[in-house]
Design a protein around this motif. Structure first.
Motif, mmCIF file in Angstrom:
data_model
loop_
_atom_site.group_PDB
_atom_site.id
_atom_site.type_symbol
_atom_site.label_atom_id
_atom_site.label_comp_id
_atom_site.label_asym_id
_atom_site.label_seq_id
_atom_site.Cartn_x
_atom_site.Cartn_y
_atom_site.Cartn_z
ATOM 1 N N GLY A 185 79.554 18.624 38.216
ATOM 2 C CA GLY A 185 78.643 17.566 37.789
ATOM 3 C C GLY A 185 77.374 18.099 37.141
ATOM 4 O O GLY A 185 77.246 19.284 36.838
ATOM 5 N N GLY A 186 76.402 17.230 36.956
ATOM 6 C CA GLY A 186 75.086 17.618 36.459
ATOM 7 C C GLY A 186 75.112 18.357 35.134
ATOM 8 O O GLY A 186 75.861 18.031 34.218
ATOM 9 N N GLN A 187 74.280 19.392 35.044
ATOM 10 C CA GLN A 187 74.126 20.162 33.806
ATOM 11 C C GLN A 187 75.388 20.948 33.456
ATOM 12 O O GLN A 187 75.683 21.153 32.278
ATOM 13 N N VAL A 188 76.131 21.372 34.479
ATOM 14 C CA VAL A 188 77.366 22.116 34.223
ATOM 15 C C VAL A 188 78.375 21.230 33.504
ATOM 16 O O VAL A 188 79.016 21.647 32.525
ATOM 17 N N LEU A 189 78.513 19.985 33.956
ATOM 18 C CA LEU A 189 79.439 19.055 33.318
ATOM 19 C C LEU A 189 79.002 18.771 31.884
ATOM 20 O O LEU A 189 79.845 18.735 30.967
ATOM 21 N N LYS A 190 77.711 18.593 31.664
ATOM 22 C CA LYS A 190 77.209 18.337 30.311
ATOM 23 C C LYS A 190 77.496 19.520 29.391
ATOM 24 O O LYS A 190 77.961 19.342 28.254
ATOM 25 N N ALA A 191 77.226 20.727 29.885
ATOM 26 C CA ALA A 191 77.475 21.925 29.075
ATOM 27 C C ALA A 191 78.968 22.077 28.794
ATOM 28 O O ALA A 191 79.372 22.398 27.664
ATOM 29 N N HIS A 192 79.781 21.840 29.809
ATOM 30 C CA HIS A 192 81.238 21.944 29.634
ATOM 31 C C HIS A 192 81.719 20.976 28.569
ATOM 32 O O HIS A 192 82.539 21.340 27.704
ATOM 33 N N ASN A 193 81.236 19.747 28.602
ATOM 34 C CA ASN A 193 81.665 18.739 27.633
ATOM 35 C C ASN A 193 81.285 19.138 26.201
ATOM 36 O O ASN A 193 82.061 18.933 25.260
ATOM 37 N N ILE A 194 80.085 19.705 26.040
ATOM 38 C CA ILE A 194 79.663 20.133 24.705
ATOM 39 C C ILE A 194 80.543 21.278 24.215
ATOM 40 O O ILE A 194 80.969 21.312 23.053
ATOM 41 N N LEU A 195 80.839 22.243 25.096
ATOM 42 C CA LEU A 195 81.710 23.351 24.723
ATOM 43 C C LEU A 195 83.112 22.851 24.363
ATOM 44 O O LEU A 195 83.753 23.391 23.457
ATOM 45 N N CYS A 196 83.567 21.815 25.058
ATOM 46 C CA CYS A 196 84.875 21.232 24.742
ATOM 47 C C CYS A 196 84.888 20.688 23.315
ATOM 48 O O CYS A 196 85.879 20.846 22.586
ATOM 49 N N TRP A 197 83.795 20.060 22.909
ATOM 50 C CA TRP A 197 83.713 19.542 21.544
ATOM 51 C C TRP A 197 83.687 20.669 20.519
ATOM 52 O O TRP A 197 84.249 20.543 19.428
ATOM 53 N N PHE A 198 83.042 21.773 20.874
ATOM 54 C CA PHE A 198 83.070 22.937 19.979
ATOM 55 C C PHE A 198 84.501 23.410 19.767
ATOM 56 O O PHE A 198 84.895 23.736 18.634
ATOM 57 N N VAL A 199 85.289 23.449 20.842
ATOM 58 C CA VAL A 199 86.672 23.911 20.731
ATOM 59 C C VAL A 199 87.509 22.915 19.937
ATOM 60 O O VAL A 199 88.300 23.301 19.062
ATOM 61 N N LEU A 200 87.337 21.623 20.224
ATOM 62 C CA LEU A 200 88.161 20.611 19.566
ATOM 63 C C LEU A 200 87.811 20.453 18.093
ATOM 64 O O LEU A 200 88.703 20.366 17.240
ATOM 65 N N GLY A 245 84.966 22.326 16.286
ATOM 66 C CA GLY A 245 84.559 23.562 15.628
ATOM 67 C C GLY A 245 85.710 24.522 15.401
ATOM 68 O O GLY A 245 85.862 25.073 14.303
ATOM 69 N N TRP A 246 86.545 24.702 16.429
ATOM 70 C CA TRP A 246 87.671 25.612 16.285
ATOM 71 C C TRP A 246 88.766 25.041 15.399
ATOM 72 O O TRP A 246 89.634 25.780 14.921
ATOM 73 N N ALA A 247 88.753 23.733 15.164
ATOM 74 C CA ALA A 247 89.805 23.111 14.356
ATOM 75 C C ALA A 247 89.810 23.618 12.920
ATOM 76 O O ALA A 247 90.826 23.515 12.233
ATOM 77 N N ILE A 248 88.682 24.170 12.451
ATOM 78 C CA ILE A 248 88.650 24.687 11.078
ATOM 79 C C ILE A 248 89.623 25.850 10.900
ATOM 80 O O ILE A 248 90.095 26.091 9.779
ATOM 81 N N TYR A 249 89.942 26.555 11.987
ATOM 82 C CA TYR A 249 90.819 27.721 11.864
ATOM 83 C C TYR A 249 92.275 27.323 11.634
ATOM 84 O O TYR A 249 92.898 27.820 10.694
ATOM 85 N N PRO A 250 92.869 26.432 12.448
ATOM 86 C CA PRO A 250 94.238 26.007 12.116
ATOM 87 C C PRO A 250 94.313 25.225 10.811
ATOM 88 O O PRO A 250 95.295 25.351 10.069
ATOM 89 N N ILE A 251 93.259 24.452 10.497
ATOM 90 C CA ILE A 251 93.249 23.731 9.222
ATOM 91 C C ILE A 251 93.190 24.731 8.065
ATOM 92 O O ILE A 251 93.896 24.593 7.059
ATOM 93 N N GLY A 252 92.337 25.750 8.215
ATOM 94 C CA GLY A 252 92.245 26.792 7.201
ATOM 95 C C GLY A 252 93.560 27.541 7.041
ATOM 96 O O GLY A 252 93.956 27.898 5.929
ATOM 97 N N TYR A 253 94.237 27.775 8.157
ATOM 98 C CA TYR A 253 95.545 28.445 8.116
ATOM 99 C C TYR A 253 96.536 27.610 7.321
ATOM 100 O O TYR A 253 97.270 28.120 6.467
ATOM 101 N N TYR A 273 85.168 29.721 6.824
ATOM 102 C CA TYR A 273 85.269 30.510 8.051
ATOM 103 C C TYR A 273 83.918 31.127 8.420
ATOM 104 O O TYR A 273 83.537 31.149 9.603
ATOM 105 N N ASN A 274 83.206 31.657 7.438
ATOM 106 C CA ASN A 274 81.935 32.318 7.708
ATOM 107 C C ASN A 274 80.911 31.344 8.277
ATOM 108 O O ASN A 274 80.212 31.654 9.253
ATOM 109 N N ILE A 275 80.820 30.174 7.677
ATOM 110 C CA ILE A 275 79.882 29.168 8.172
ATOM 111 C C ILE A 275 80.319 28.676 9.547
ATOM 112 O O ILE A 275 79.514 28.548 10.472
ATOM 113 N N GLY A 276 81.629 28.418 9.683
ATOM 114 C CA GLY A 276 82.143 27.942 10.964
ATOM 115 C C GLY A 276 81.959 28.948 12.078
ATOM 116 O O GLY A 276 81.597 28.586 13.210
ATOM 117 N N ASP A 277 82.205 30.231 11.786
ATOM 118 C CA ASP A 277 82.017 31.278 12.791
ATOM 119 C C ASP A 277 80.584 31.307 13.309
ATOM 120 O O ASP A 277 80.344 31.404 14.521
#
Length: 243
Positions: free
Chosen positions: A170-185, A187-195, A219-223
């Motif tokens: 909960g708390g700040q850990v849950l908030k940070a986790h959720n933001i990191l999840c969005w980065f993966v979903l 931010g990281w999506a540019i890599y398979p799309i680029g592929y 890729y450079n900007i996304g990285d």
């Protein structure tokens, strides 16, 4: 003075329209600056958060070093530095997965979670490299395997074991986790799309014909955004949890 002039002679001129070289240079400097910021801030945090911030600094530092090499490779050959890029990813992406484990230790995350995330991230990258550089004639098959590994990671952090631990914390850990999840979903999506767009036959044998230099810029900007952004989320969590 003479030595300085020799060094200047070795520095190649960056063309005004060389957007690939420009983003390599800016990306390396931005990530090196981020590394210095994370390393120099370590002493202000509680001990339990220092490892997380240290890993954030290592991620951007490793990337900055590789970007210096990639910029030189681009300047020398005018080709996309695919090998160096995958070497960078195979070191930094698993470390980004480790960050999930580190912030979830407060909720009792086990080491097994970390190794599962690392395993699938390595599978994602190795299969992607094979499809792009080793066996491009089977690019869509290798790309499919890479995509499956990517979605396994997405599932684990959005709905699986990692998500349950974050909700337990909960708390700040849950908030940070959720933001990191969005980065993966997102931010990281540019890599398979680029592929798919940049690799001939990357989508069931179809060739989109997107120029490789364009994908290098993306890729450079996304990285830079993904790696520095990941670190800033961890930094913010450490600050708020140490207050």
């Amino acid at each position: 003075m003479r030595t300085f002039m020799y060094l200047l002679a070795d520095v190649s001129k960056l063309a005004n329209d060389d957007y690939v070289g420009f983003t390599f240079f800016v990306g390396s400097m931005a990530m090196m600056a981020a590394s210095a910021f994370f390393f120099l801030s370590l002493s202000q945090f509680d001990k339990k958060w220092r490892t997380s911030v240290l890993v954030s600094g290592l991620i951007t530092f490793i990337a900055a070093v590789h970007y210096f090499y990639m910029r030189d490779y681009w300047d020398a050959f005018g080709e996309s530095p695919t090998f160096f890029r995958y070497v960078d990813w195979v070191l930094t992406v698993p470390l980004m997965c480790v960050e999930f484990f580190l912030i979830l230790r407060v909720a009792g995350a086990k080491v097994g979670l970390m190794w599962k995330l690392i395993f699938w991230s390595v599978v994602m990258l190795v299969t992607g490299y094979f499809g792009e550089a080793v066996q491009p004639e089977y690019s869509w098959q290798w790309g499919l395997a890479s995509g499956i590994a990517y979605f396994v990671i997405v599932y684990m952090i959005w709905f699986g074991e990692a998500k349950k631990l974050a909700e337990s914390a909960g708390g700040q850990v849950l908030k940070a986790h959720n933001i990191l999840c969005w980065f993966v979903l997102v931010g990281w999506a540019i890599y398979p799309i680029g592929y798919i767009l940049g690799t001939p036959g990357g989508l069931f044998g179809f060739d989109f014909g997107v120029d490789a230099s364009f994908m290098d810029v993306v890729y450079n900007i996304g990285d830079a955004i993904n790696k520095i952004g990941f670190g800033l989320v961890i930094y913010s969590l450490a600050v708020k949890s140490s207050e």
